[in-house]
Scaffold this motif. Structure first.
Motif, short mmCIF file in Angstrom:
data_model
loop_
_atom_site.label_atom_id
_atom_site.label_comp_id
_atom_site.label_asym_id
_atom_site.label_seq_id
_atom_site.Cartn_x
_atom_site.Cartn_y
_atom_site.Cartn_z
N GLU A 1 -30.22 49.17 -6.67
CA GLU A 1 -29.25 50.15 -6.07
C GLU A 1 -29.71 51.49 -6.21
O GLU A 1 -29.95 51.79 -7.25
N MET A 2 -29.96 52.45 -5.13
CA MET A 2 -30.36 53.68 -5.14
C MET A 2 -29.18 54.12 -4.11
O MET A 2 -29.12 53.77 -3.05
N ASP B 1 -34.20 40.87 1.65
CA ASP B 1 -32.69 41.36 1.51
C ASP B 1 -32.49 42.73 1.03
O ASP B 1 -32.16 43.10 0.24
N ILE B 2 -33.17 43.59 1.99
CA ILE B 2 -33.19 45.01 1.92
C ILE B 2 -32.25 45.67 2.85
O ILE B 2 -32.36 45.46 3.95
N ARG B 3 -31.69 46.67 2.51
CA ARG B 3 -30.45 47.35 3.36
C ARG B 3 -30.74 48.95 3.06
O ARG B 3 -30.84 49.40 2.19
N VAL B 4 -30.78 49.43 4.29
CA VAL B 4 -30.72 51.13 4.23
C VAL B 4 -29.49 51.44 5.03
O VAL B 4 -29.38 51.09 6.01
N ARG B 5 -28.85 52.24 4.47
CA ARG B 5 -27.37 52.87 5.19
C ARG B 5 -27.37 54.19 4.67
O ARG B 5 -27.68 54.71 3.75
N VAL C 1 -39.73 43.13 -4.21
CA VAL C 1 -38.53 43.66 -4.42
C VAL C 1 -37.43 42.84 -3.57
O VAL C 1 -37.61 42.65 -2.50
N HIS C 2 -36.36 42.31 -4.41
CA HIS C 2 -35.62 41.38 -3.70
C HIS C 2 -34.08 41.78 -3.96
O HIS C 2 -33.64 42.24 -5.24
N ARG C 3 -33.25 42.11 -2.84
CA ARG C 3 -31.87 42.33 -2.88
C ARG C 3 -31.70 43.80 -3.63
O ARG C 3 -31.46 44.11 -4.50
N ALA C 4 -32.06 44.78 -2.63
CA ALA C 4 -32.11 46.32 -2.75
C ALA C 4 -31.21 46.90 -1.73
O ALA C 4 -31.50 46.62 -0.61
N ASP C 5 -30.50 47.78 -2.11
CA ASP C 5 -29.53 48.63 -1.37
C ASP C 5 -30.07 50.28 -1.72
O ASP C 5 -29.94 50.71 -2.55
N PHE C 6 -30.35 50.82 -0.41
CA PHE C 6 -30.60 52.29 -0.29
C PHE C 6 -29.32 53.05 0.43
O PHE C 6 -29.26 52.94 1.64
#
Length: 504
Positions: free
Chosen positions: A443-444, A489-493, A465-470
């Motif tokens: 998580e970043m 499983d990457i999300r950018v928000r 890299v697996h399951r990361a939230d930016f």
């Protein structure tokens, strides 16, 4: 002027204002008798474990001040310990800062002619040039170079082994030898308001439990400033745990002695032929026993390497919280996390032949870094099949010099699982902000990276890299701020660096 001072239980050594303990000269390299007929206590036999750490970590008695198997001891007061006659760990036939056993980046590099890949050959040539410059390096003062392994030589200011209830407070150390403080297997330890201005490590906290380090200033241009370790020097694996490091200043930018005398003279890179400026807070490299329950807070890094958390000898590194850190003029990675497979320990201890260790549950928050080098970015790297896990990075601002090229953006980074873990060991990275490889559950949030000049690499690069939230990432969007590779499983928000997106 003293040789070895042997501490005993329930003794308080107080250094009043103006008092100085001076380490007498060690024997010259070609002599058997010491200064005025005296020598330091002999290094105790420890041959069974010598191969798992460099020489200095394996011995305690060959010191200016030492204690073993004692309790309820303190050294306090505003006086000075001056390690004038101590060895800083080198001698004939050994390169400055070489670490004895094992491979170390400060030792002789590989021959560039023997490296096949063109890019790797260029980097090997650069390392060779830097190594040659180090041989010309003055800067540690007009001191005789003593061979640490020679009988009668002292190479530490203070060393303690298997002790408890120990307090160090208010004094200063000038030129502390290989270690200003080497503390191995010391429990219930308080280190407060020390000023250390030295030519190798400031303080090594090795296999210790329940430790409080606070309000310290460490200038250590040629090695680490504050360095928790967990070596095999005791002959068994023992974690360093329950440690707080707070309100400290670490630097590698100043000439030896000028922090203590108040002149604060910085090195001139051209005149001093100086490569280094280490001076950082680092967990590692010795990591046989592991690290757990450690907090680092309210600390300032200046003209040195950045924060390093390393486990490479098959042990755990977990439950680490880092907060409220300011950095300036960082010469490598602001943040460096490495899970490696050097496995420098005896077979059969923790099944060293197969177990790679773990690096997990690390929280880094409220960190600001100004004017750092751009070549490496921040580097968080695990091993294939042994990923860094549960990492959170929040409220971070990094301004670096920039200037990365489109060719650097194409660099394929080698694994080098068993190499010495150092920020430069993997070479130039294809990211100017953060490089993540072999990471699970990242998580970043609220992170900004700002190059001072345009950089042609992505800000954030992921590989495996697996399951990361930016979330709320700010960075230049040209070229693209993110480069996701072999990742799921990457999300950018809500990021100014890129539009909202999801990678399944």
């Amino acid at each position: 002027m003293c040789f070895s001072i042997r501490l005993k239980s329930k003794v308080h050594l107080h250094l009043t204002q103006g008092a100085t303990i001076i380490a007498a000269d060690s024997p010259k390299l070609n002599e058997t008798t010491g200064y005025m007929g005296g020598t330091y206590d002999l290094a105790e036999p420890n041959t069974a474990w010598d191969g798992y750490q460099d020489y200095g970590h394996n011995h305690w008695h060959n010191s200016l001040i030492w204690g073993e198997d004692i309790s309820d001891v303190s050294i306090t007061g505003p006086g000075l310990i001056w390690g004038k006659g101590l060895s800083y760990g080198i001698g004939p036939g050994r390169a400055p800062n070489s670490q004895g056993s094992g491979t170390h980046p400060m030792g002789a590099p590989e021959n560039p002619k023997e490296v096949q890949d063109a890019a790797a050959r260029a980097e090997a040539a650069a390392r060779a040039a830097a190594f040659a410059a180090r041989q010309r390096r003055p800067g540690r003062g007009d001191y005789t170079v003593f061979q640490a392994e020679q009988a009668g030589v002292g190479n530490k200011a203070i060393a303690m082994k298997n002790c408890r209830n120990v307090i160090f407070r208010d004094f200063s150390i000038l030129k502390g030898g290989h270690f200003g403080l080497l503390l191995t297997g010391v429990d219930n330890l308080t280190i407060d308001n020390l000023k250390i201005d030295t030519d190798r490590d400031g303080m090594d906290i090795d296999c210790c439990r329940n430790v409080r380090v606070s309000n310290c200033t460490v200038n250590s241009p040629w090695d680490d400033g504050i360095c928790p370790k967990s070596s095999f020097a005791l002959g068994y694996n023992r974690a360093t745990e329950n440690v707080t490091i707070t309100n400290c200043y670490v630097t590698g930018a100043y000439r030896l002695g000028t922090v203590l005398d108040g002149t604060w003279k910085k090195f001139n890179m051209e005149e001093d032929h100086r490569v280094g400026g280490t001076g950082r807070i680092k967990c590692g490299t010795e990591s046989n026993g592991g690290f757990k329950n450690i907090t680092i807070s309210n600390c300032v890094f200046d003209g040195c390497h950045g924060l390093a958390l390393e486990t490479v000898d098959g042990a755990l590194l977990e439950d680490i919280a880092v907060s409220n850190i300011t950095m300036r003029d960082i010469i490598s990675c602001p943040i460096y996390l490495r899970l490696g497979a050097r496995l420098r320990g005896p077979k059969g201890t923790g099944d060293q032949s197969t177990v790679m260790g773990t690096l997990q549950r690390v929280l880094i928050s409220n960190l600001t870094c100004y004017h750092s080098a751009a070549k490496f970015g921040s580097n968080i790297t695990g091993l294939p099949g042994y990923n860094v896990k549960d990492l959170k990075i929040a409220d971070v601002y990094v301004q670096h010099v920039g200037g990365g090229t489109s060719e650097q953006a194409k660099v394929v980074v080698p694994e080098k699982e068993n190499s010495y873990p150092d920020p430069g060991s993997l070479g130039t990275l294809p990211a100017h902000g953060f490089y993540f490889r072999h990471v699970d559950r990242l998580e970043m949030s609220h992170v900004e990276v700002q190059p001072a000049t345009a950089d042609a690499r992505p800000c954030i690069y992921t590989d495996d890299v697996h399951r990361a939230d930016f979330f709320a990432i700010t960075a230049p969007s040209s070229p693209a701020a993110f480069s996701f590779n072999n990742s799921t499983d990457i999300r950018v928000r809500m990021s100014r660096a890129a539009e909202d997106s999801t990678l399944a």
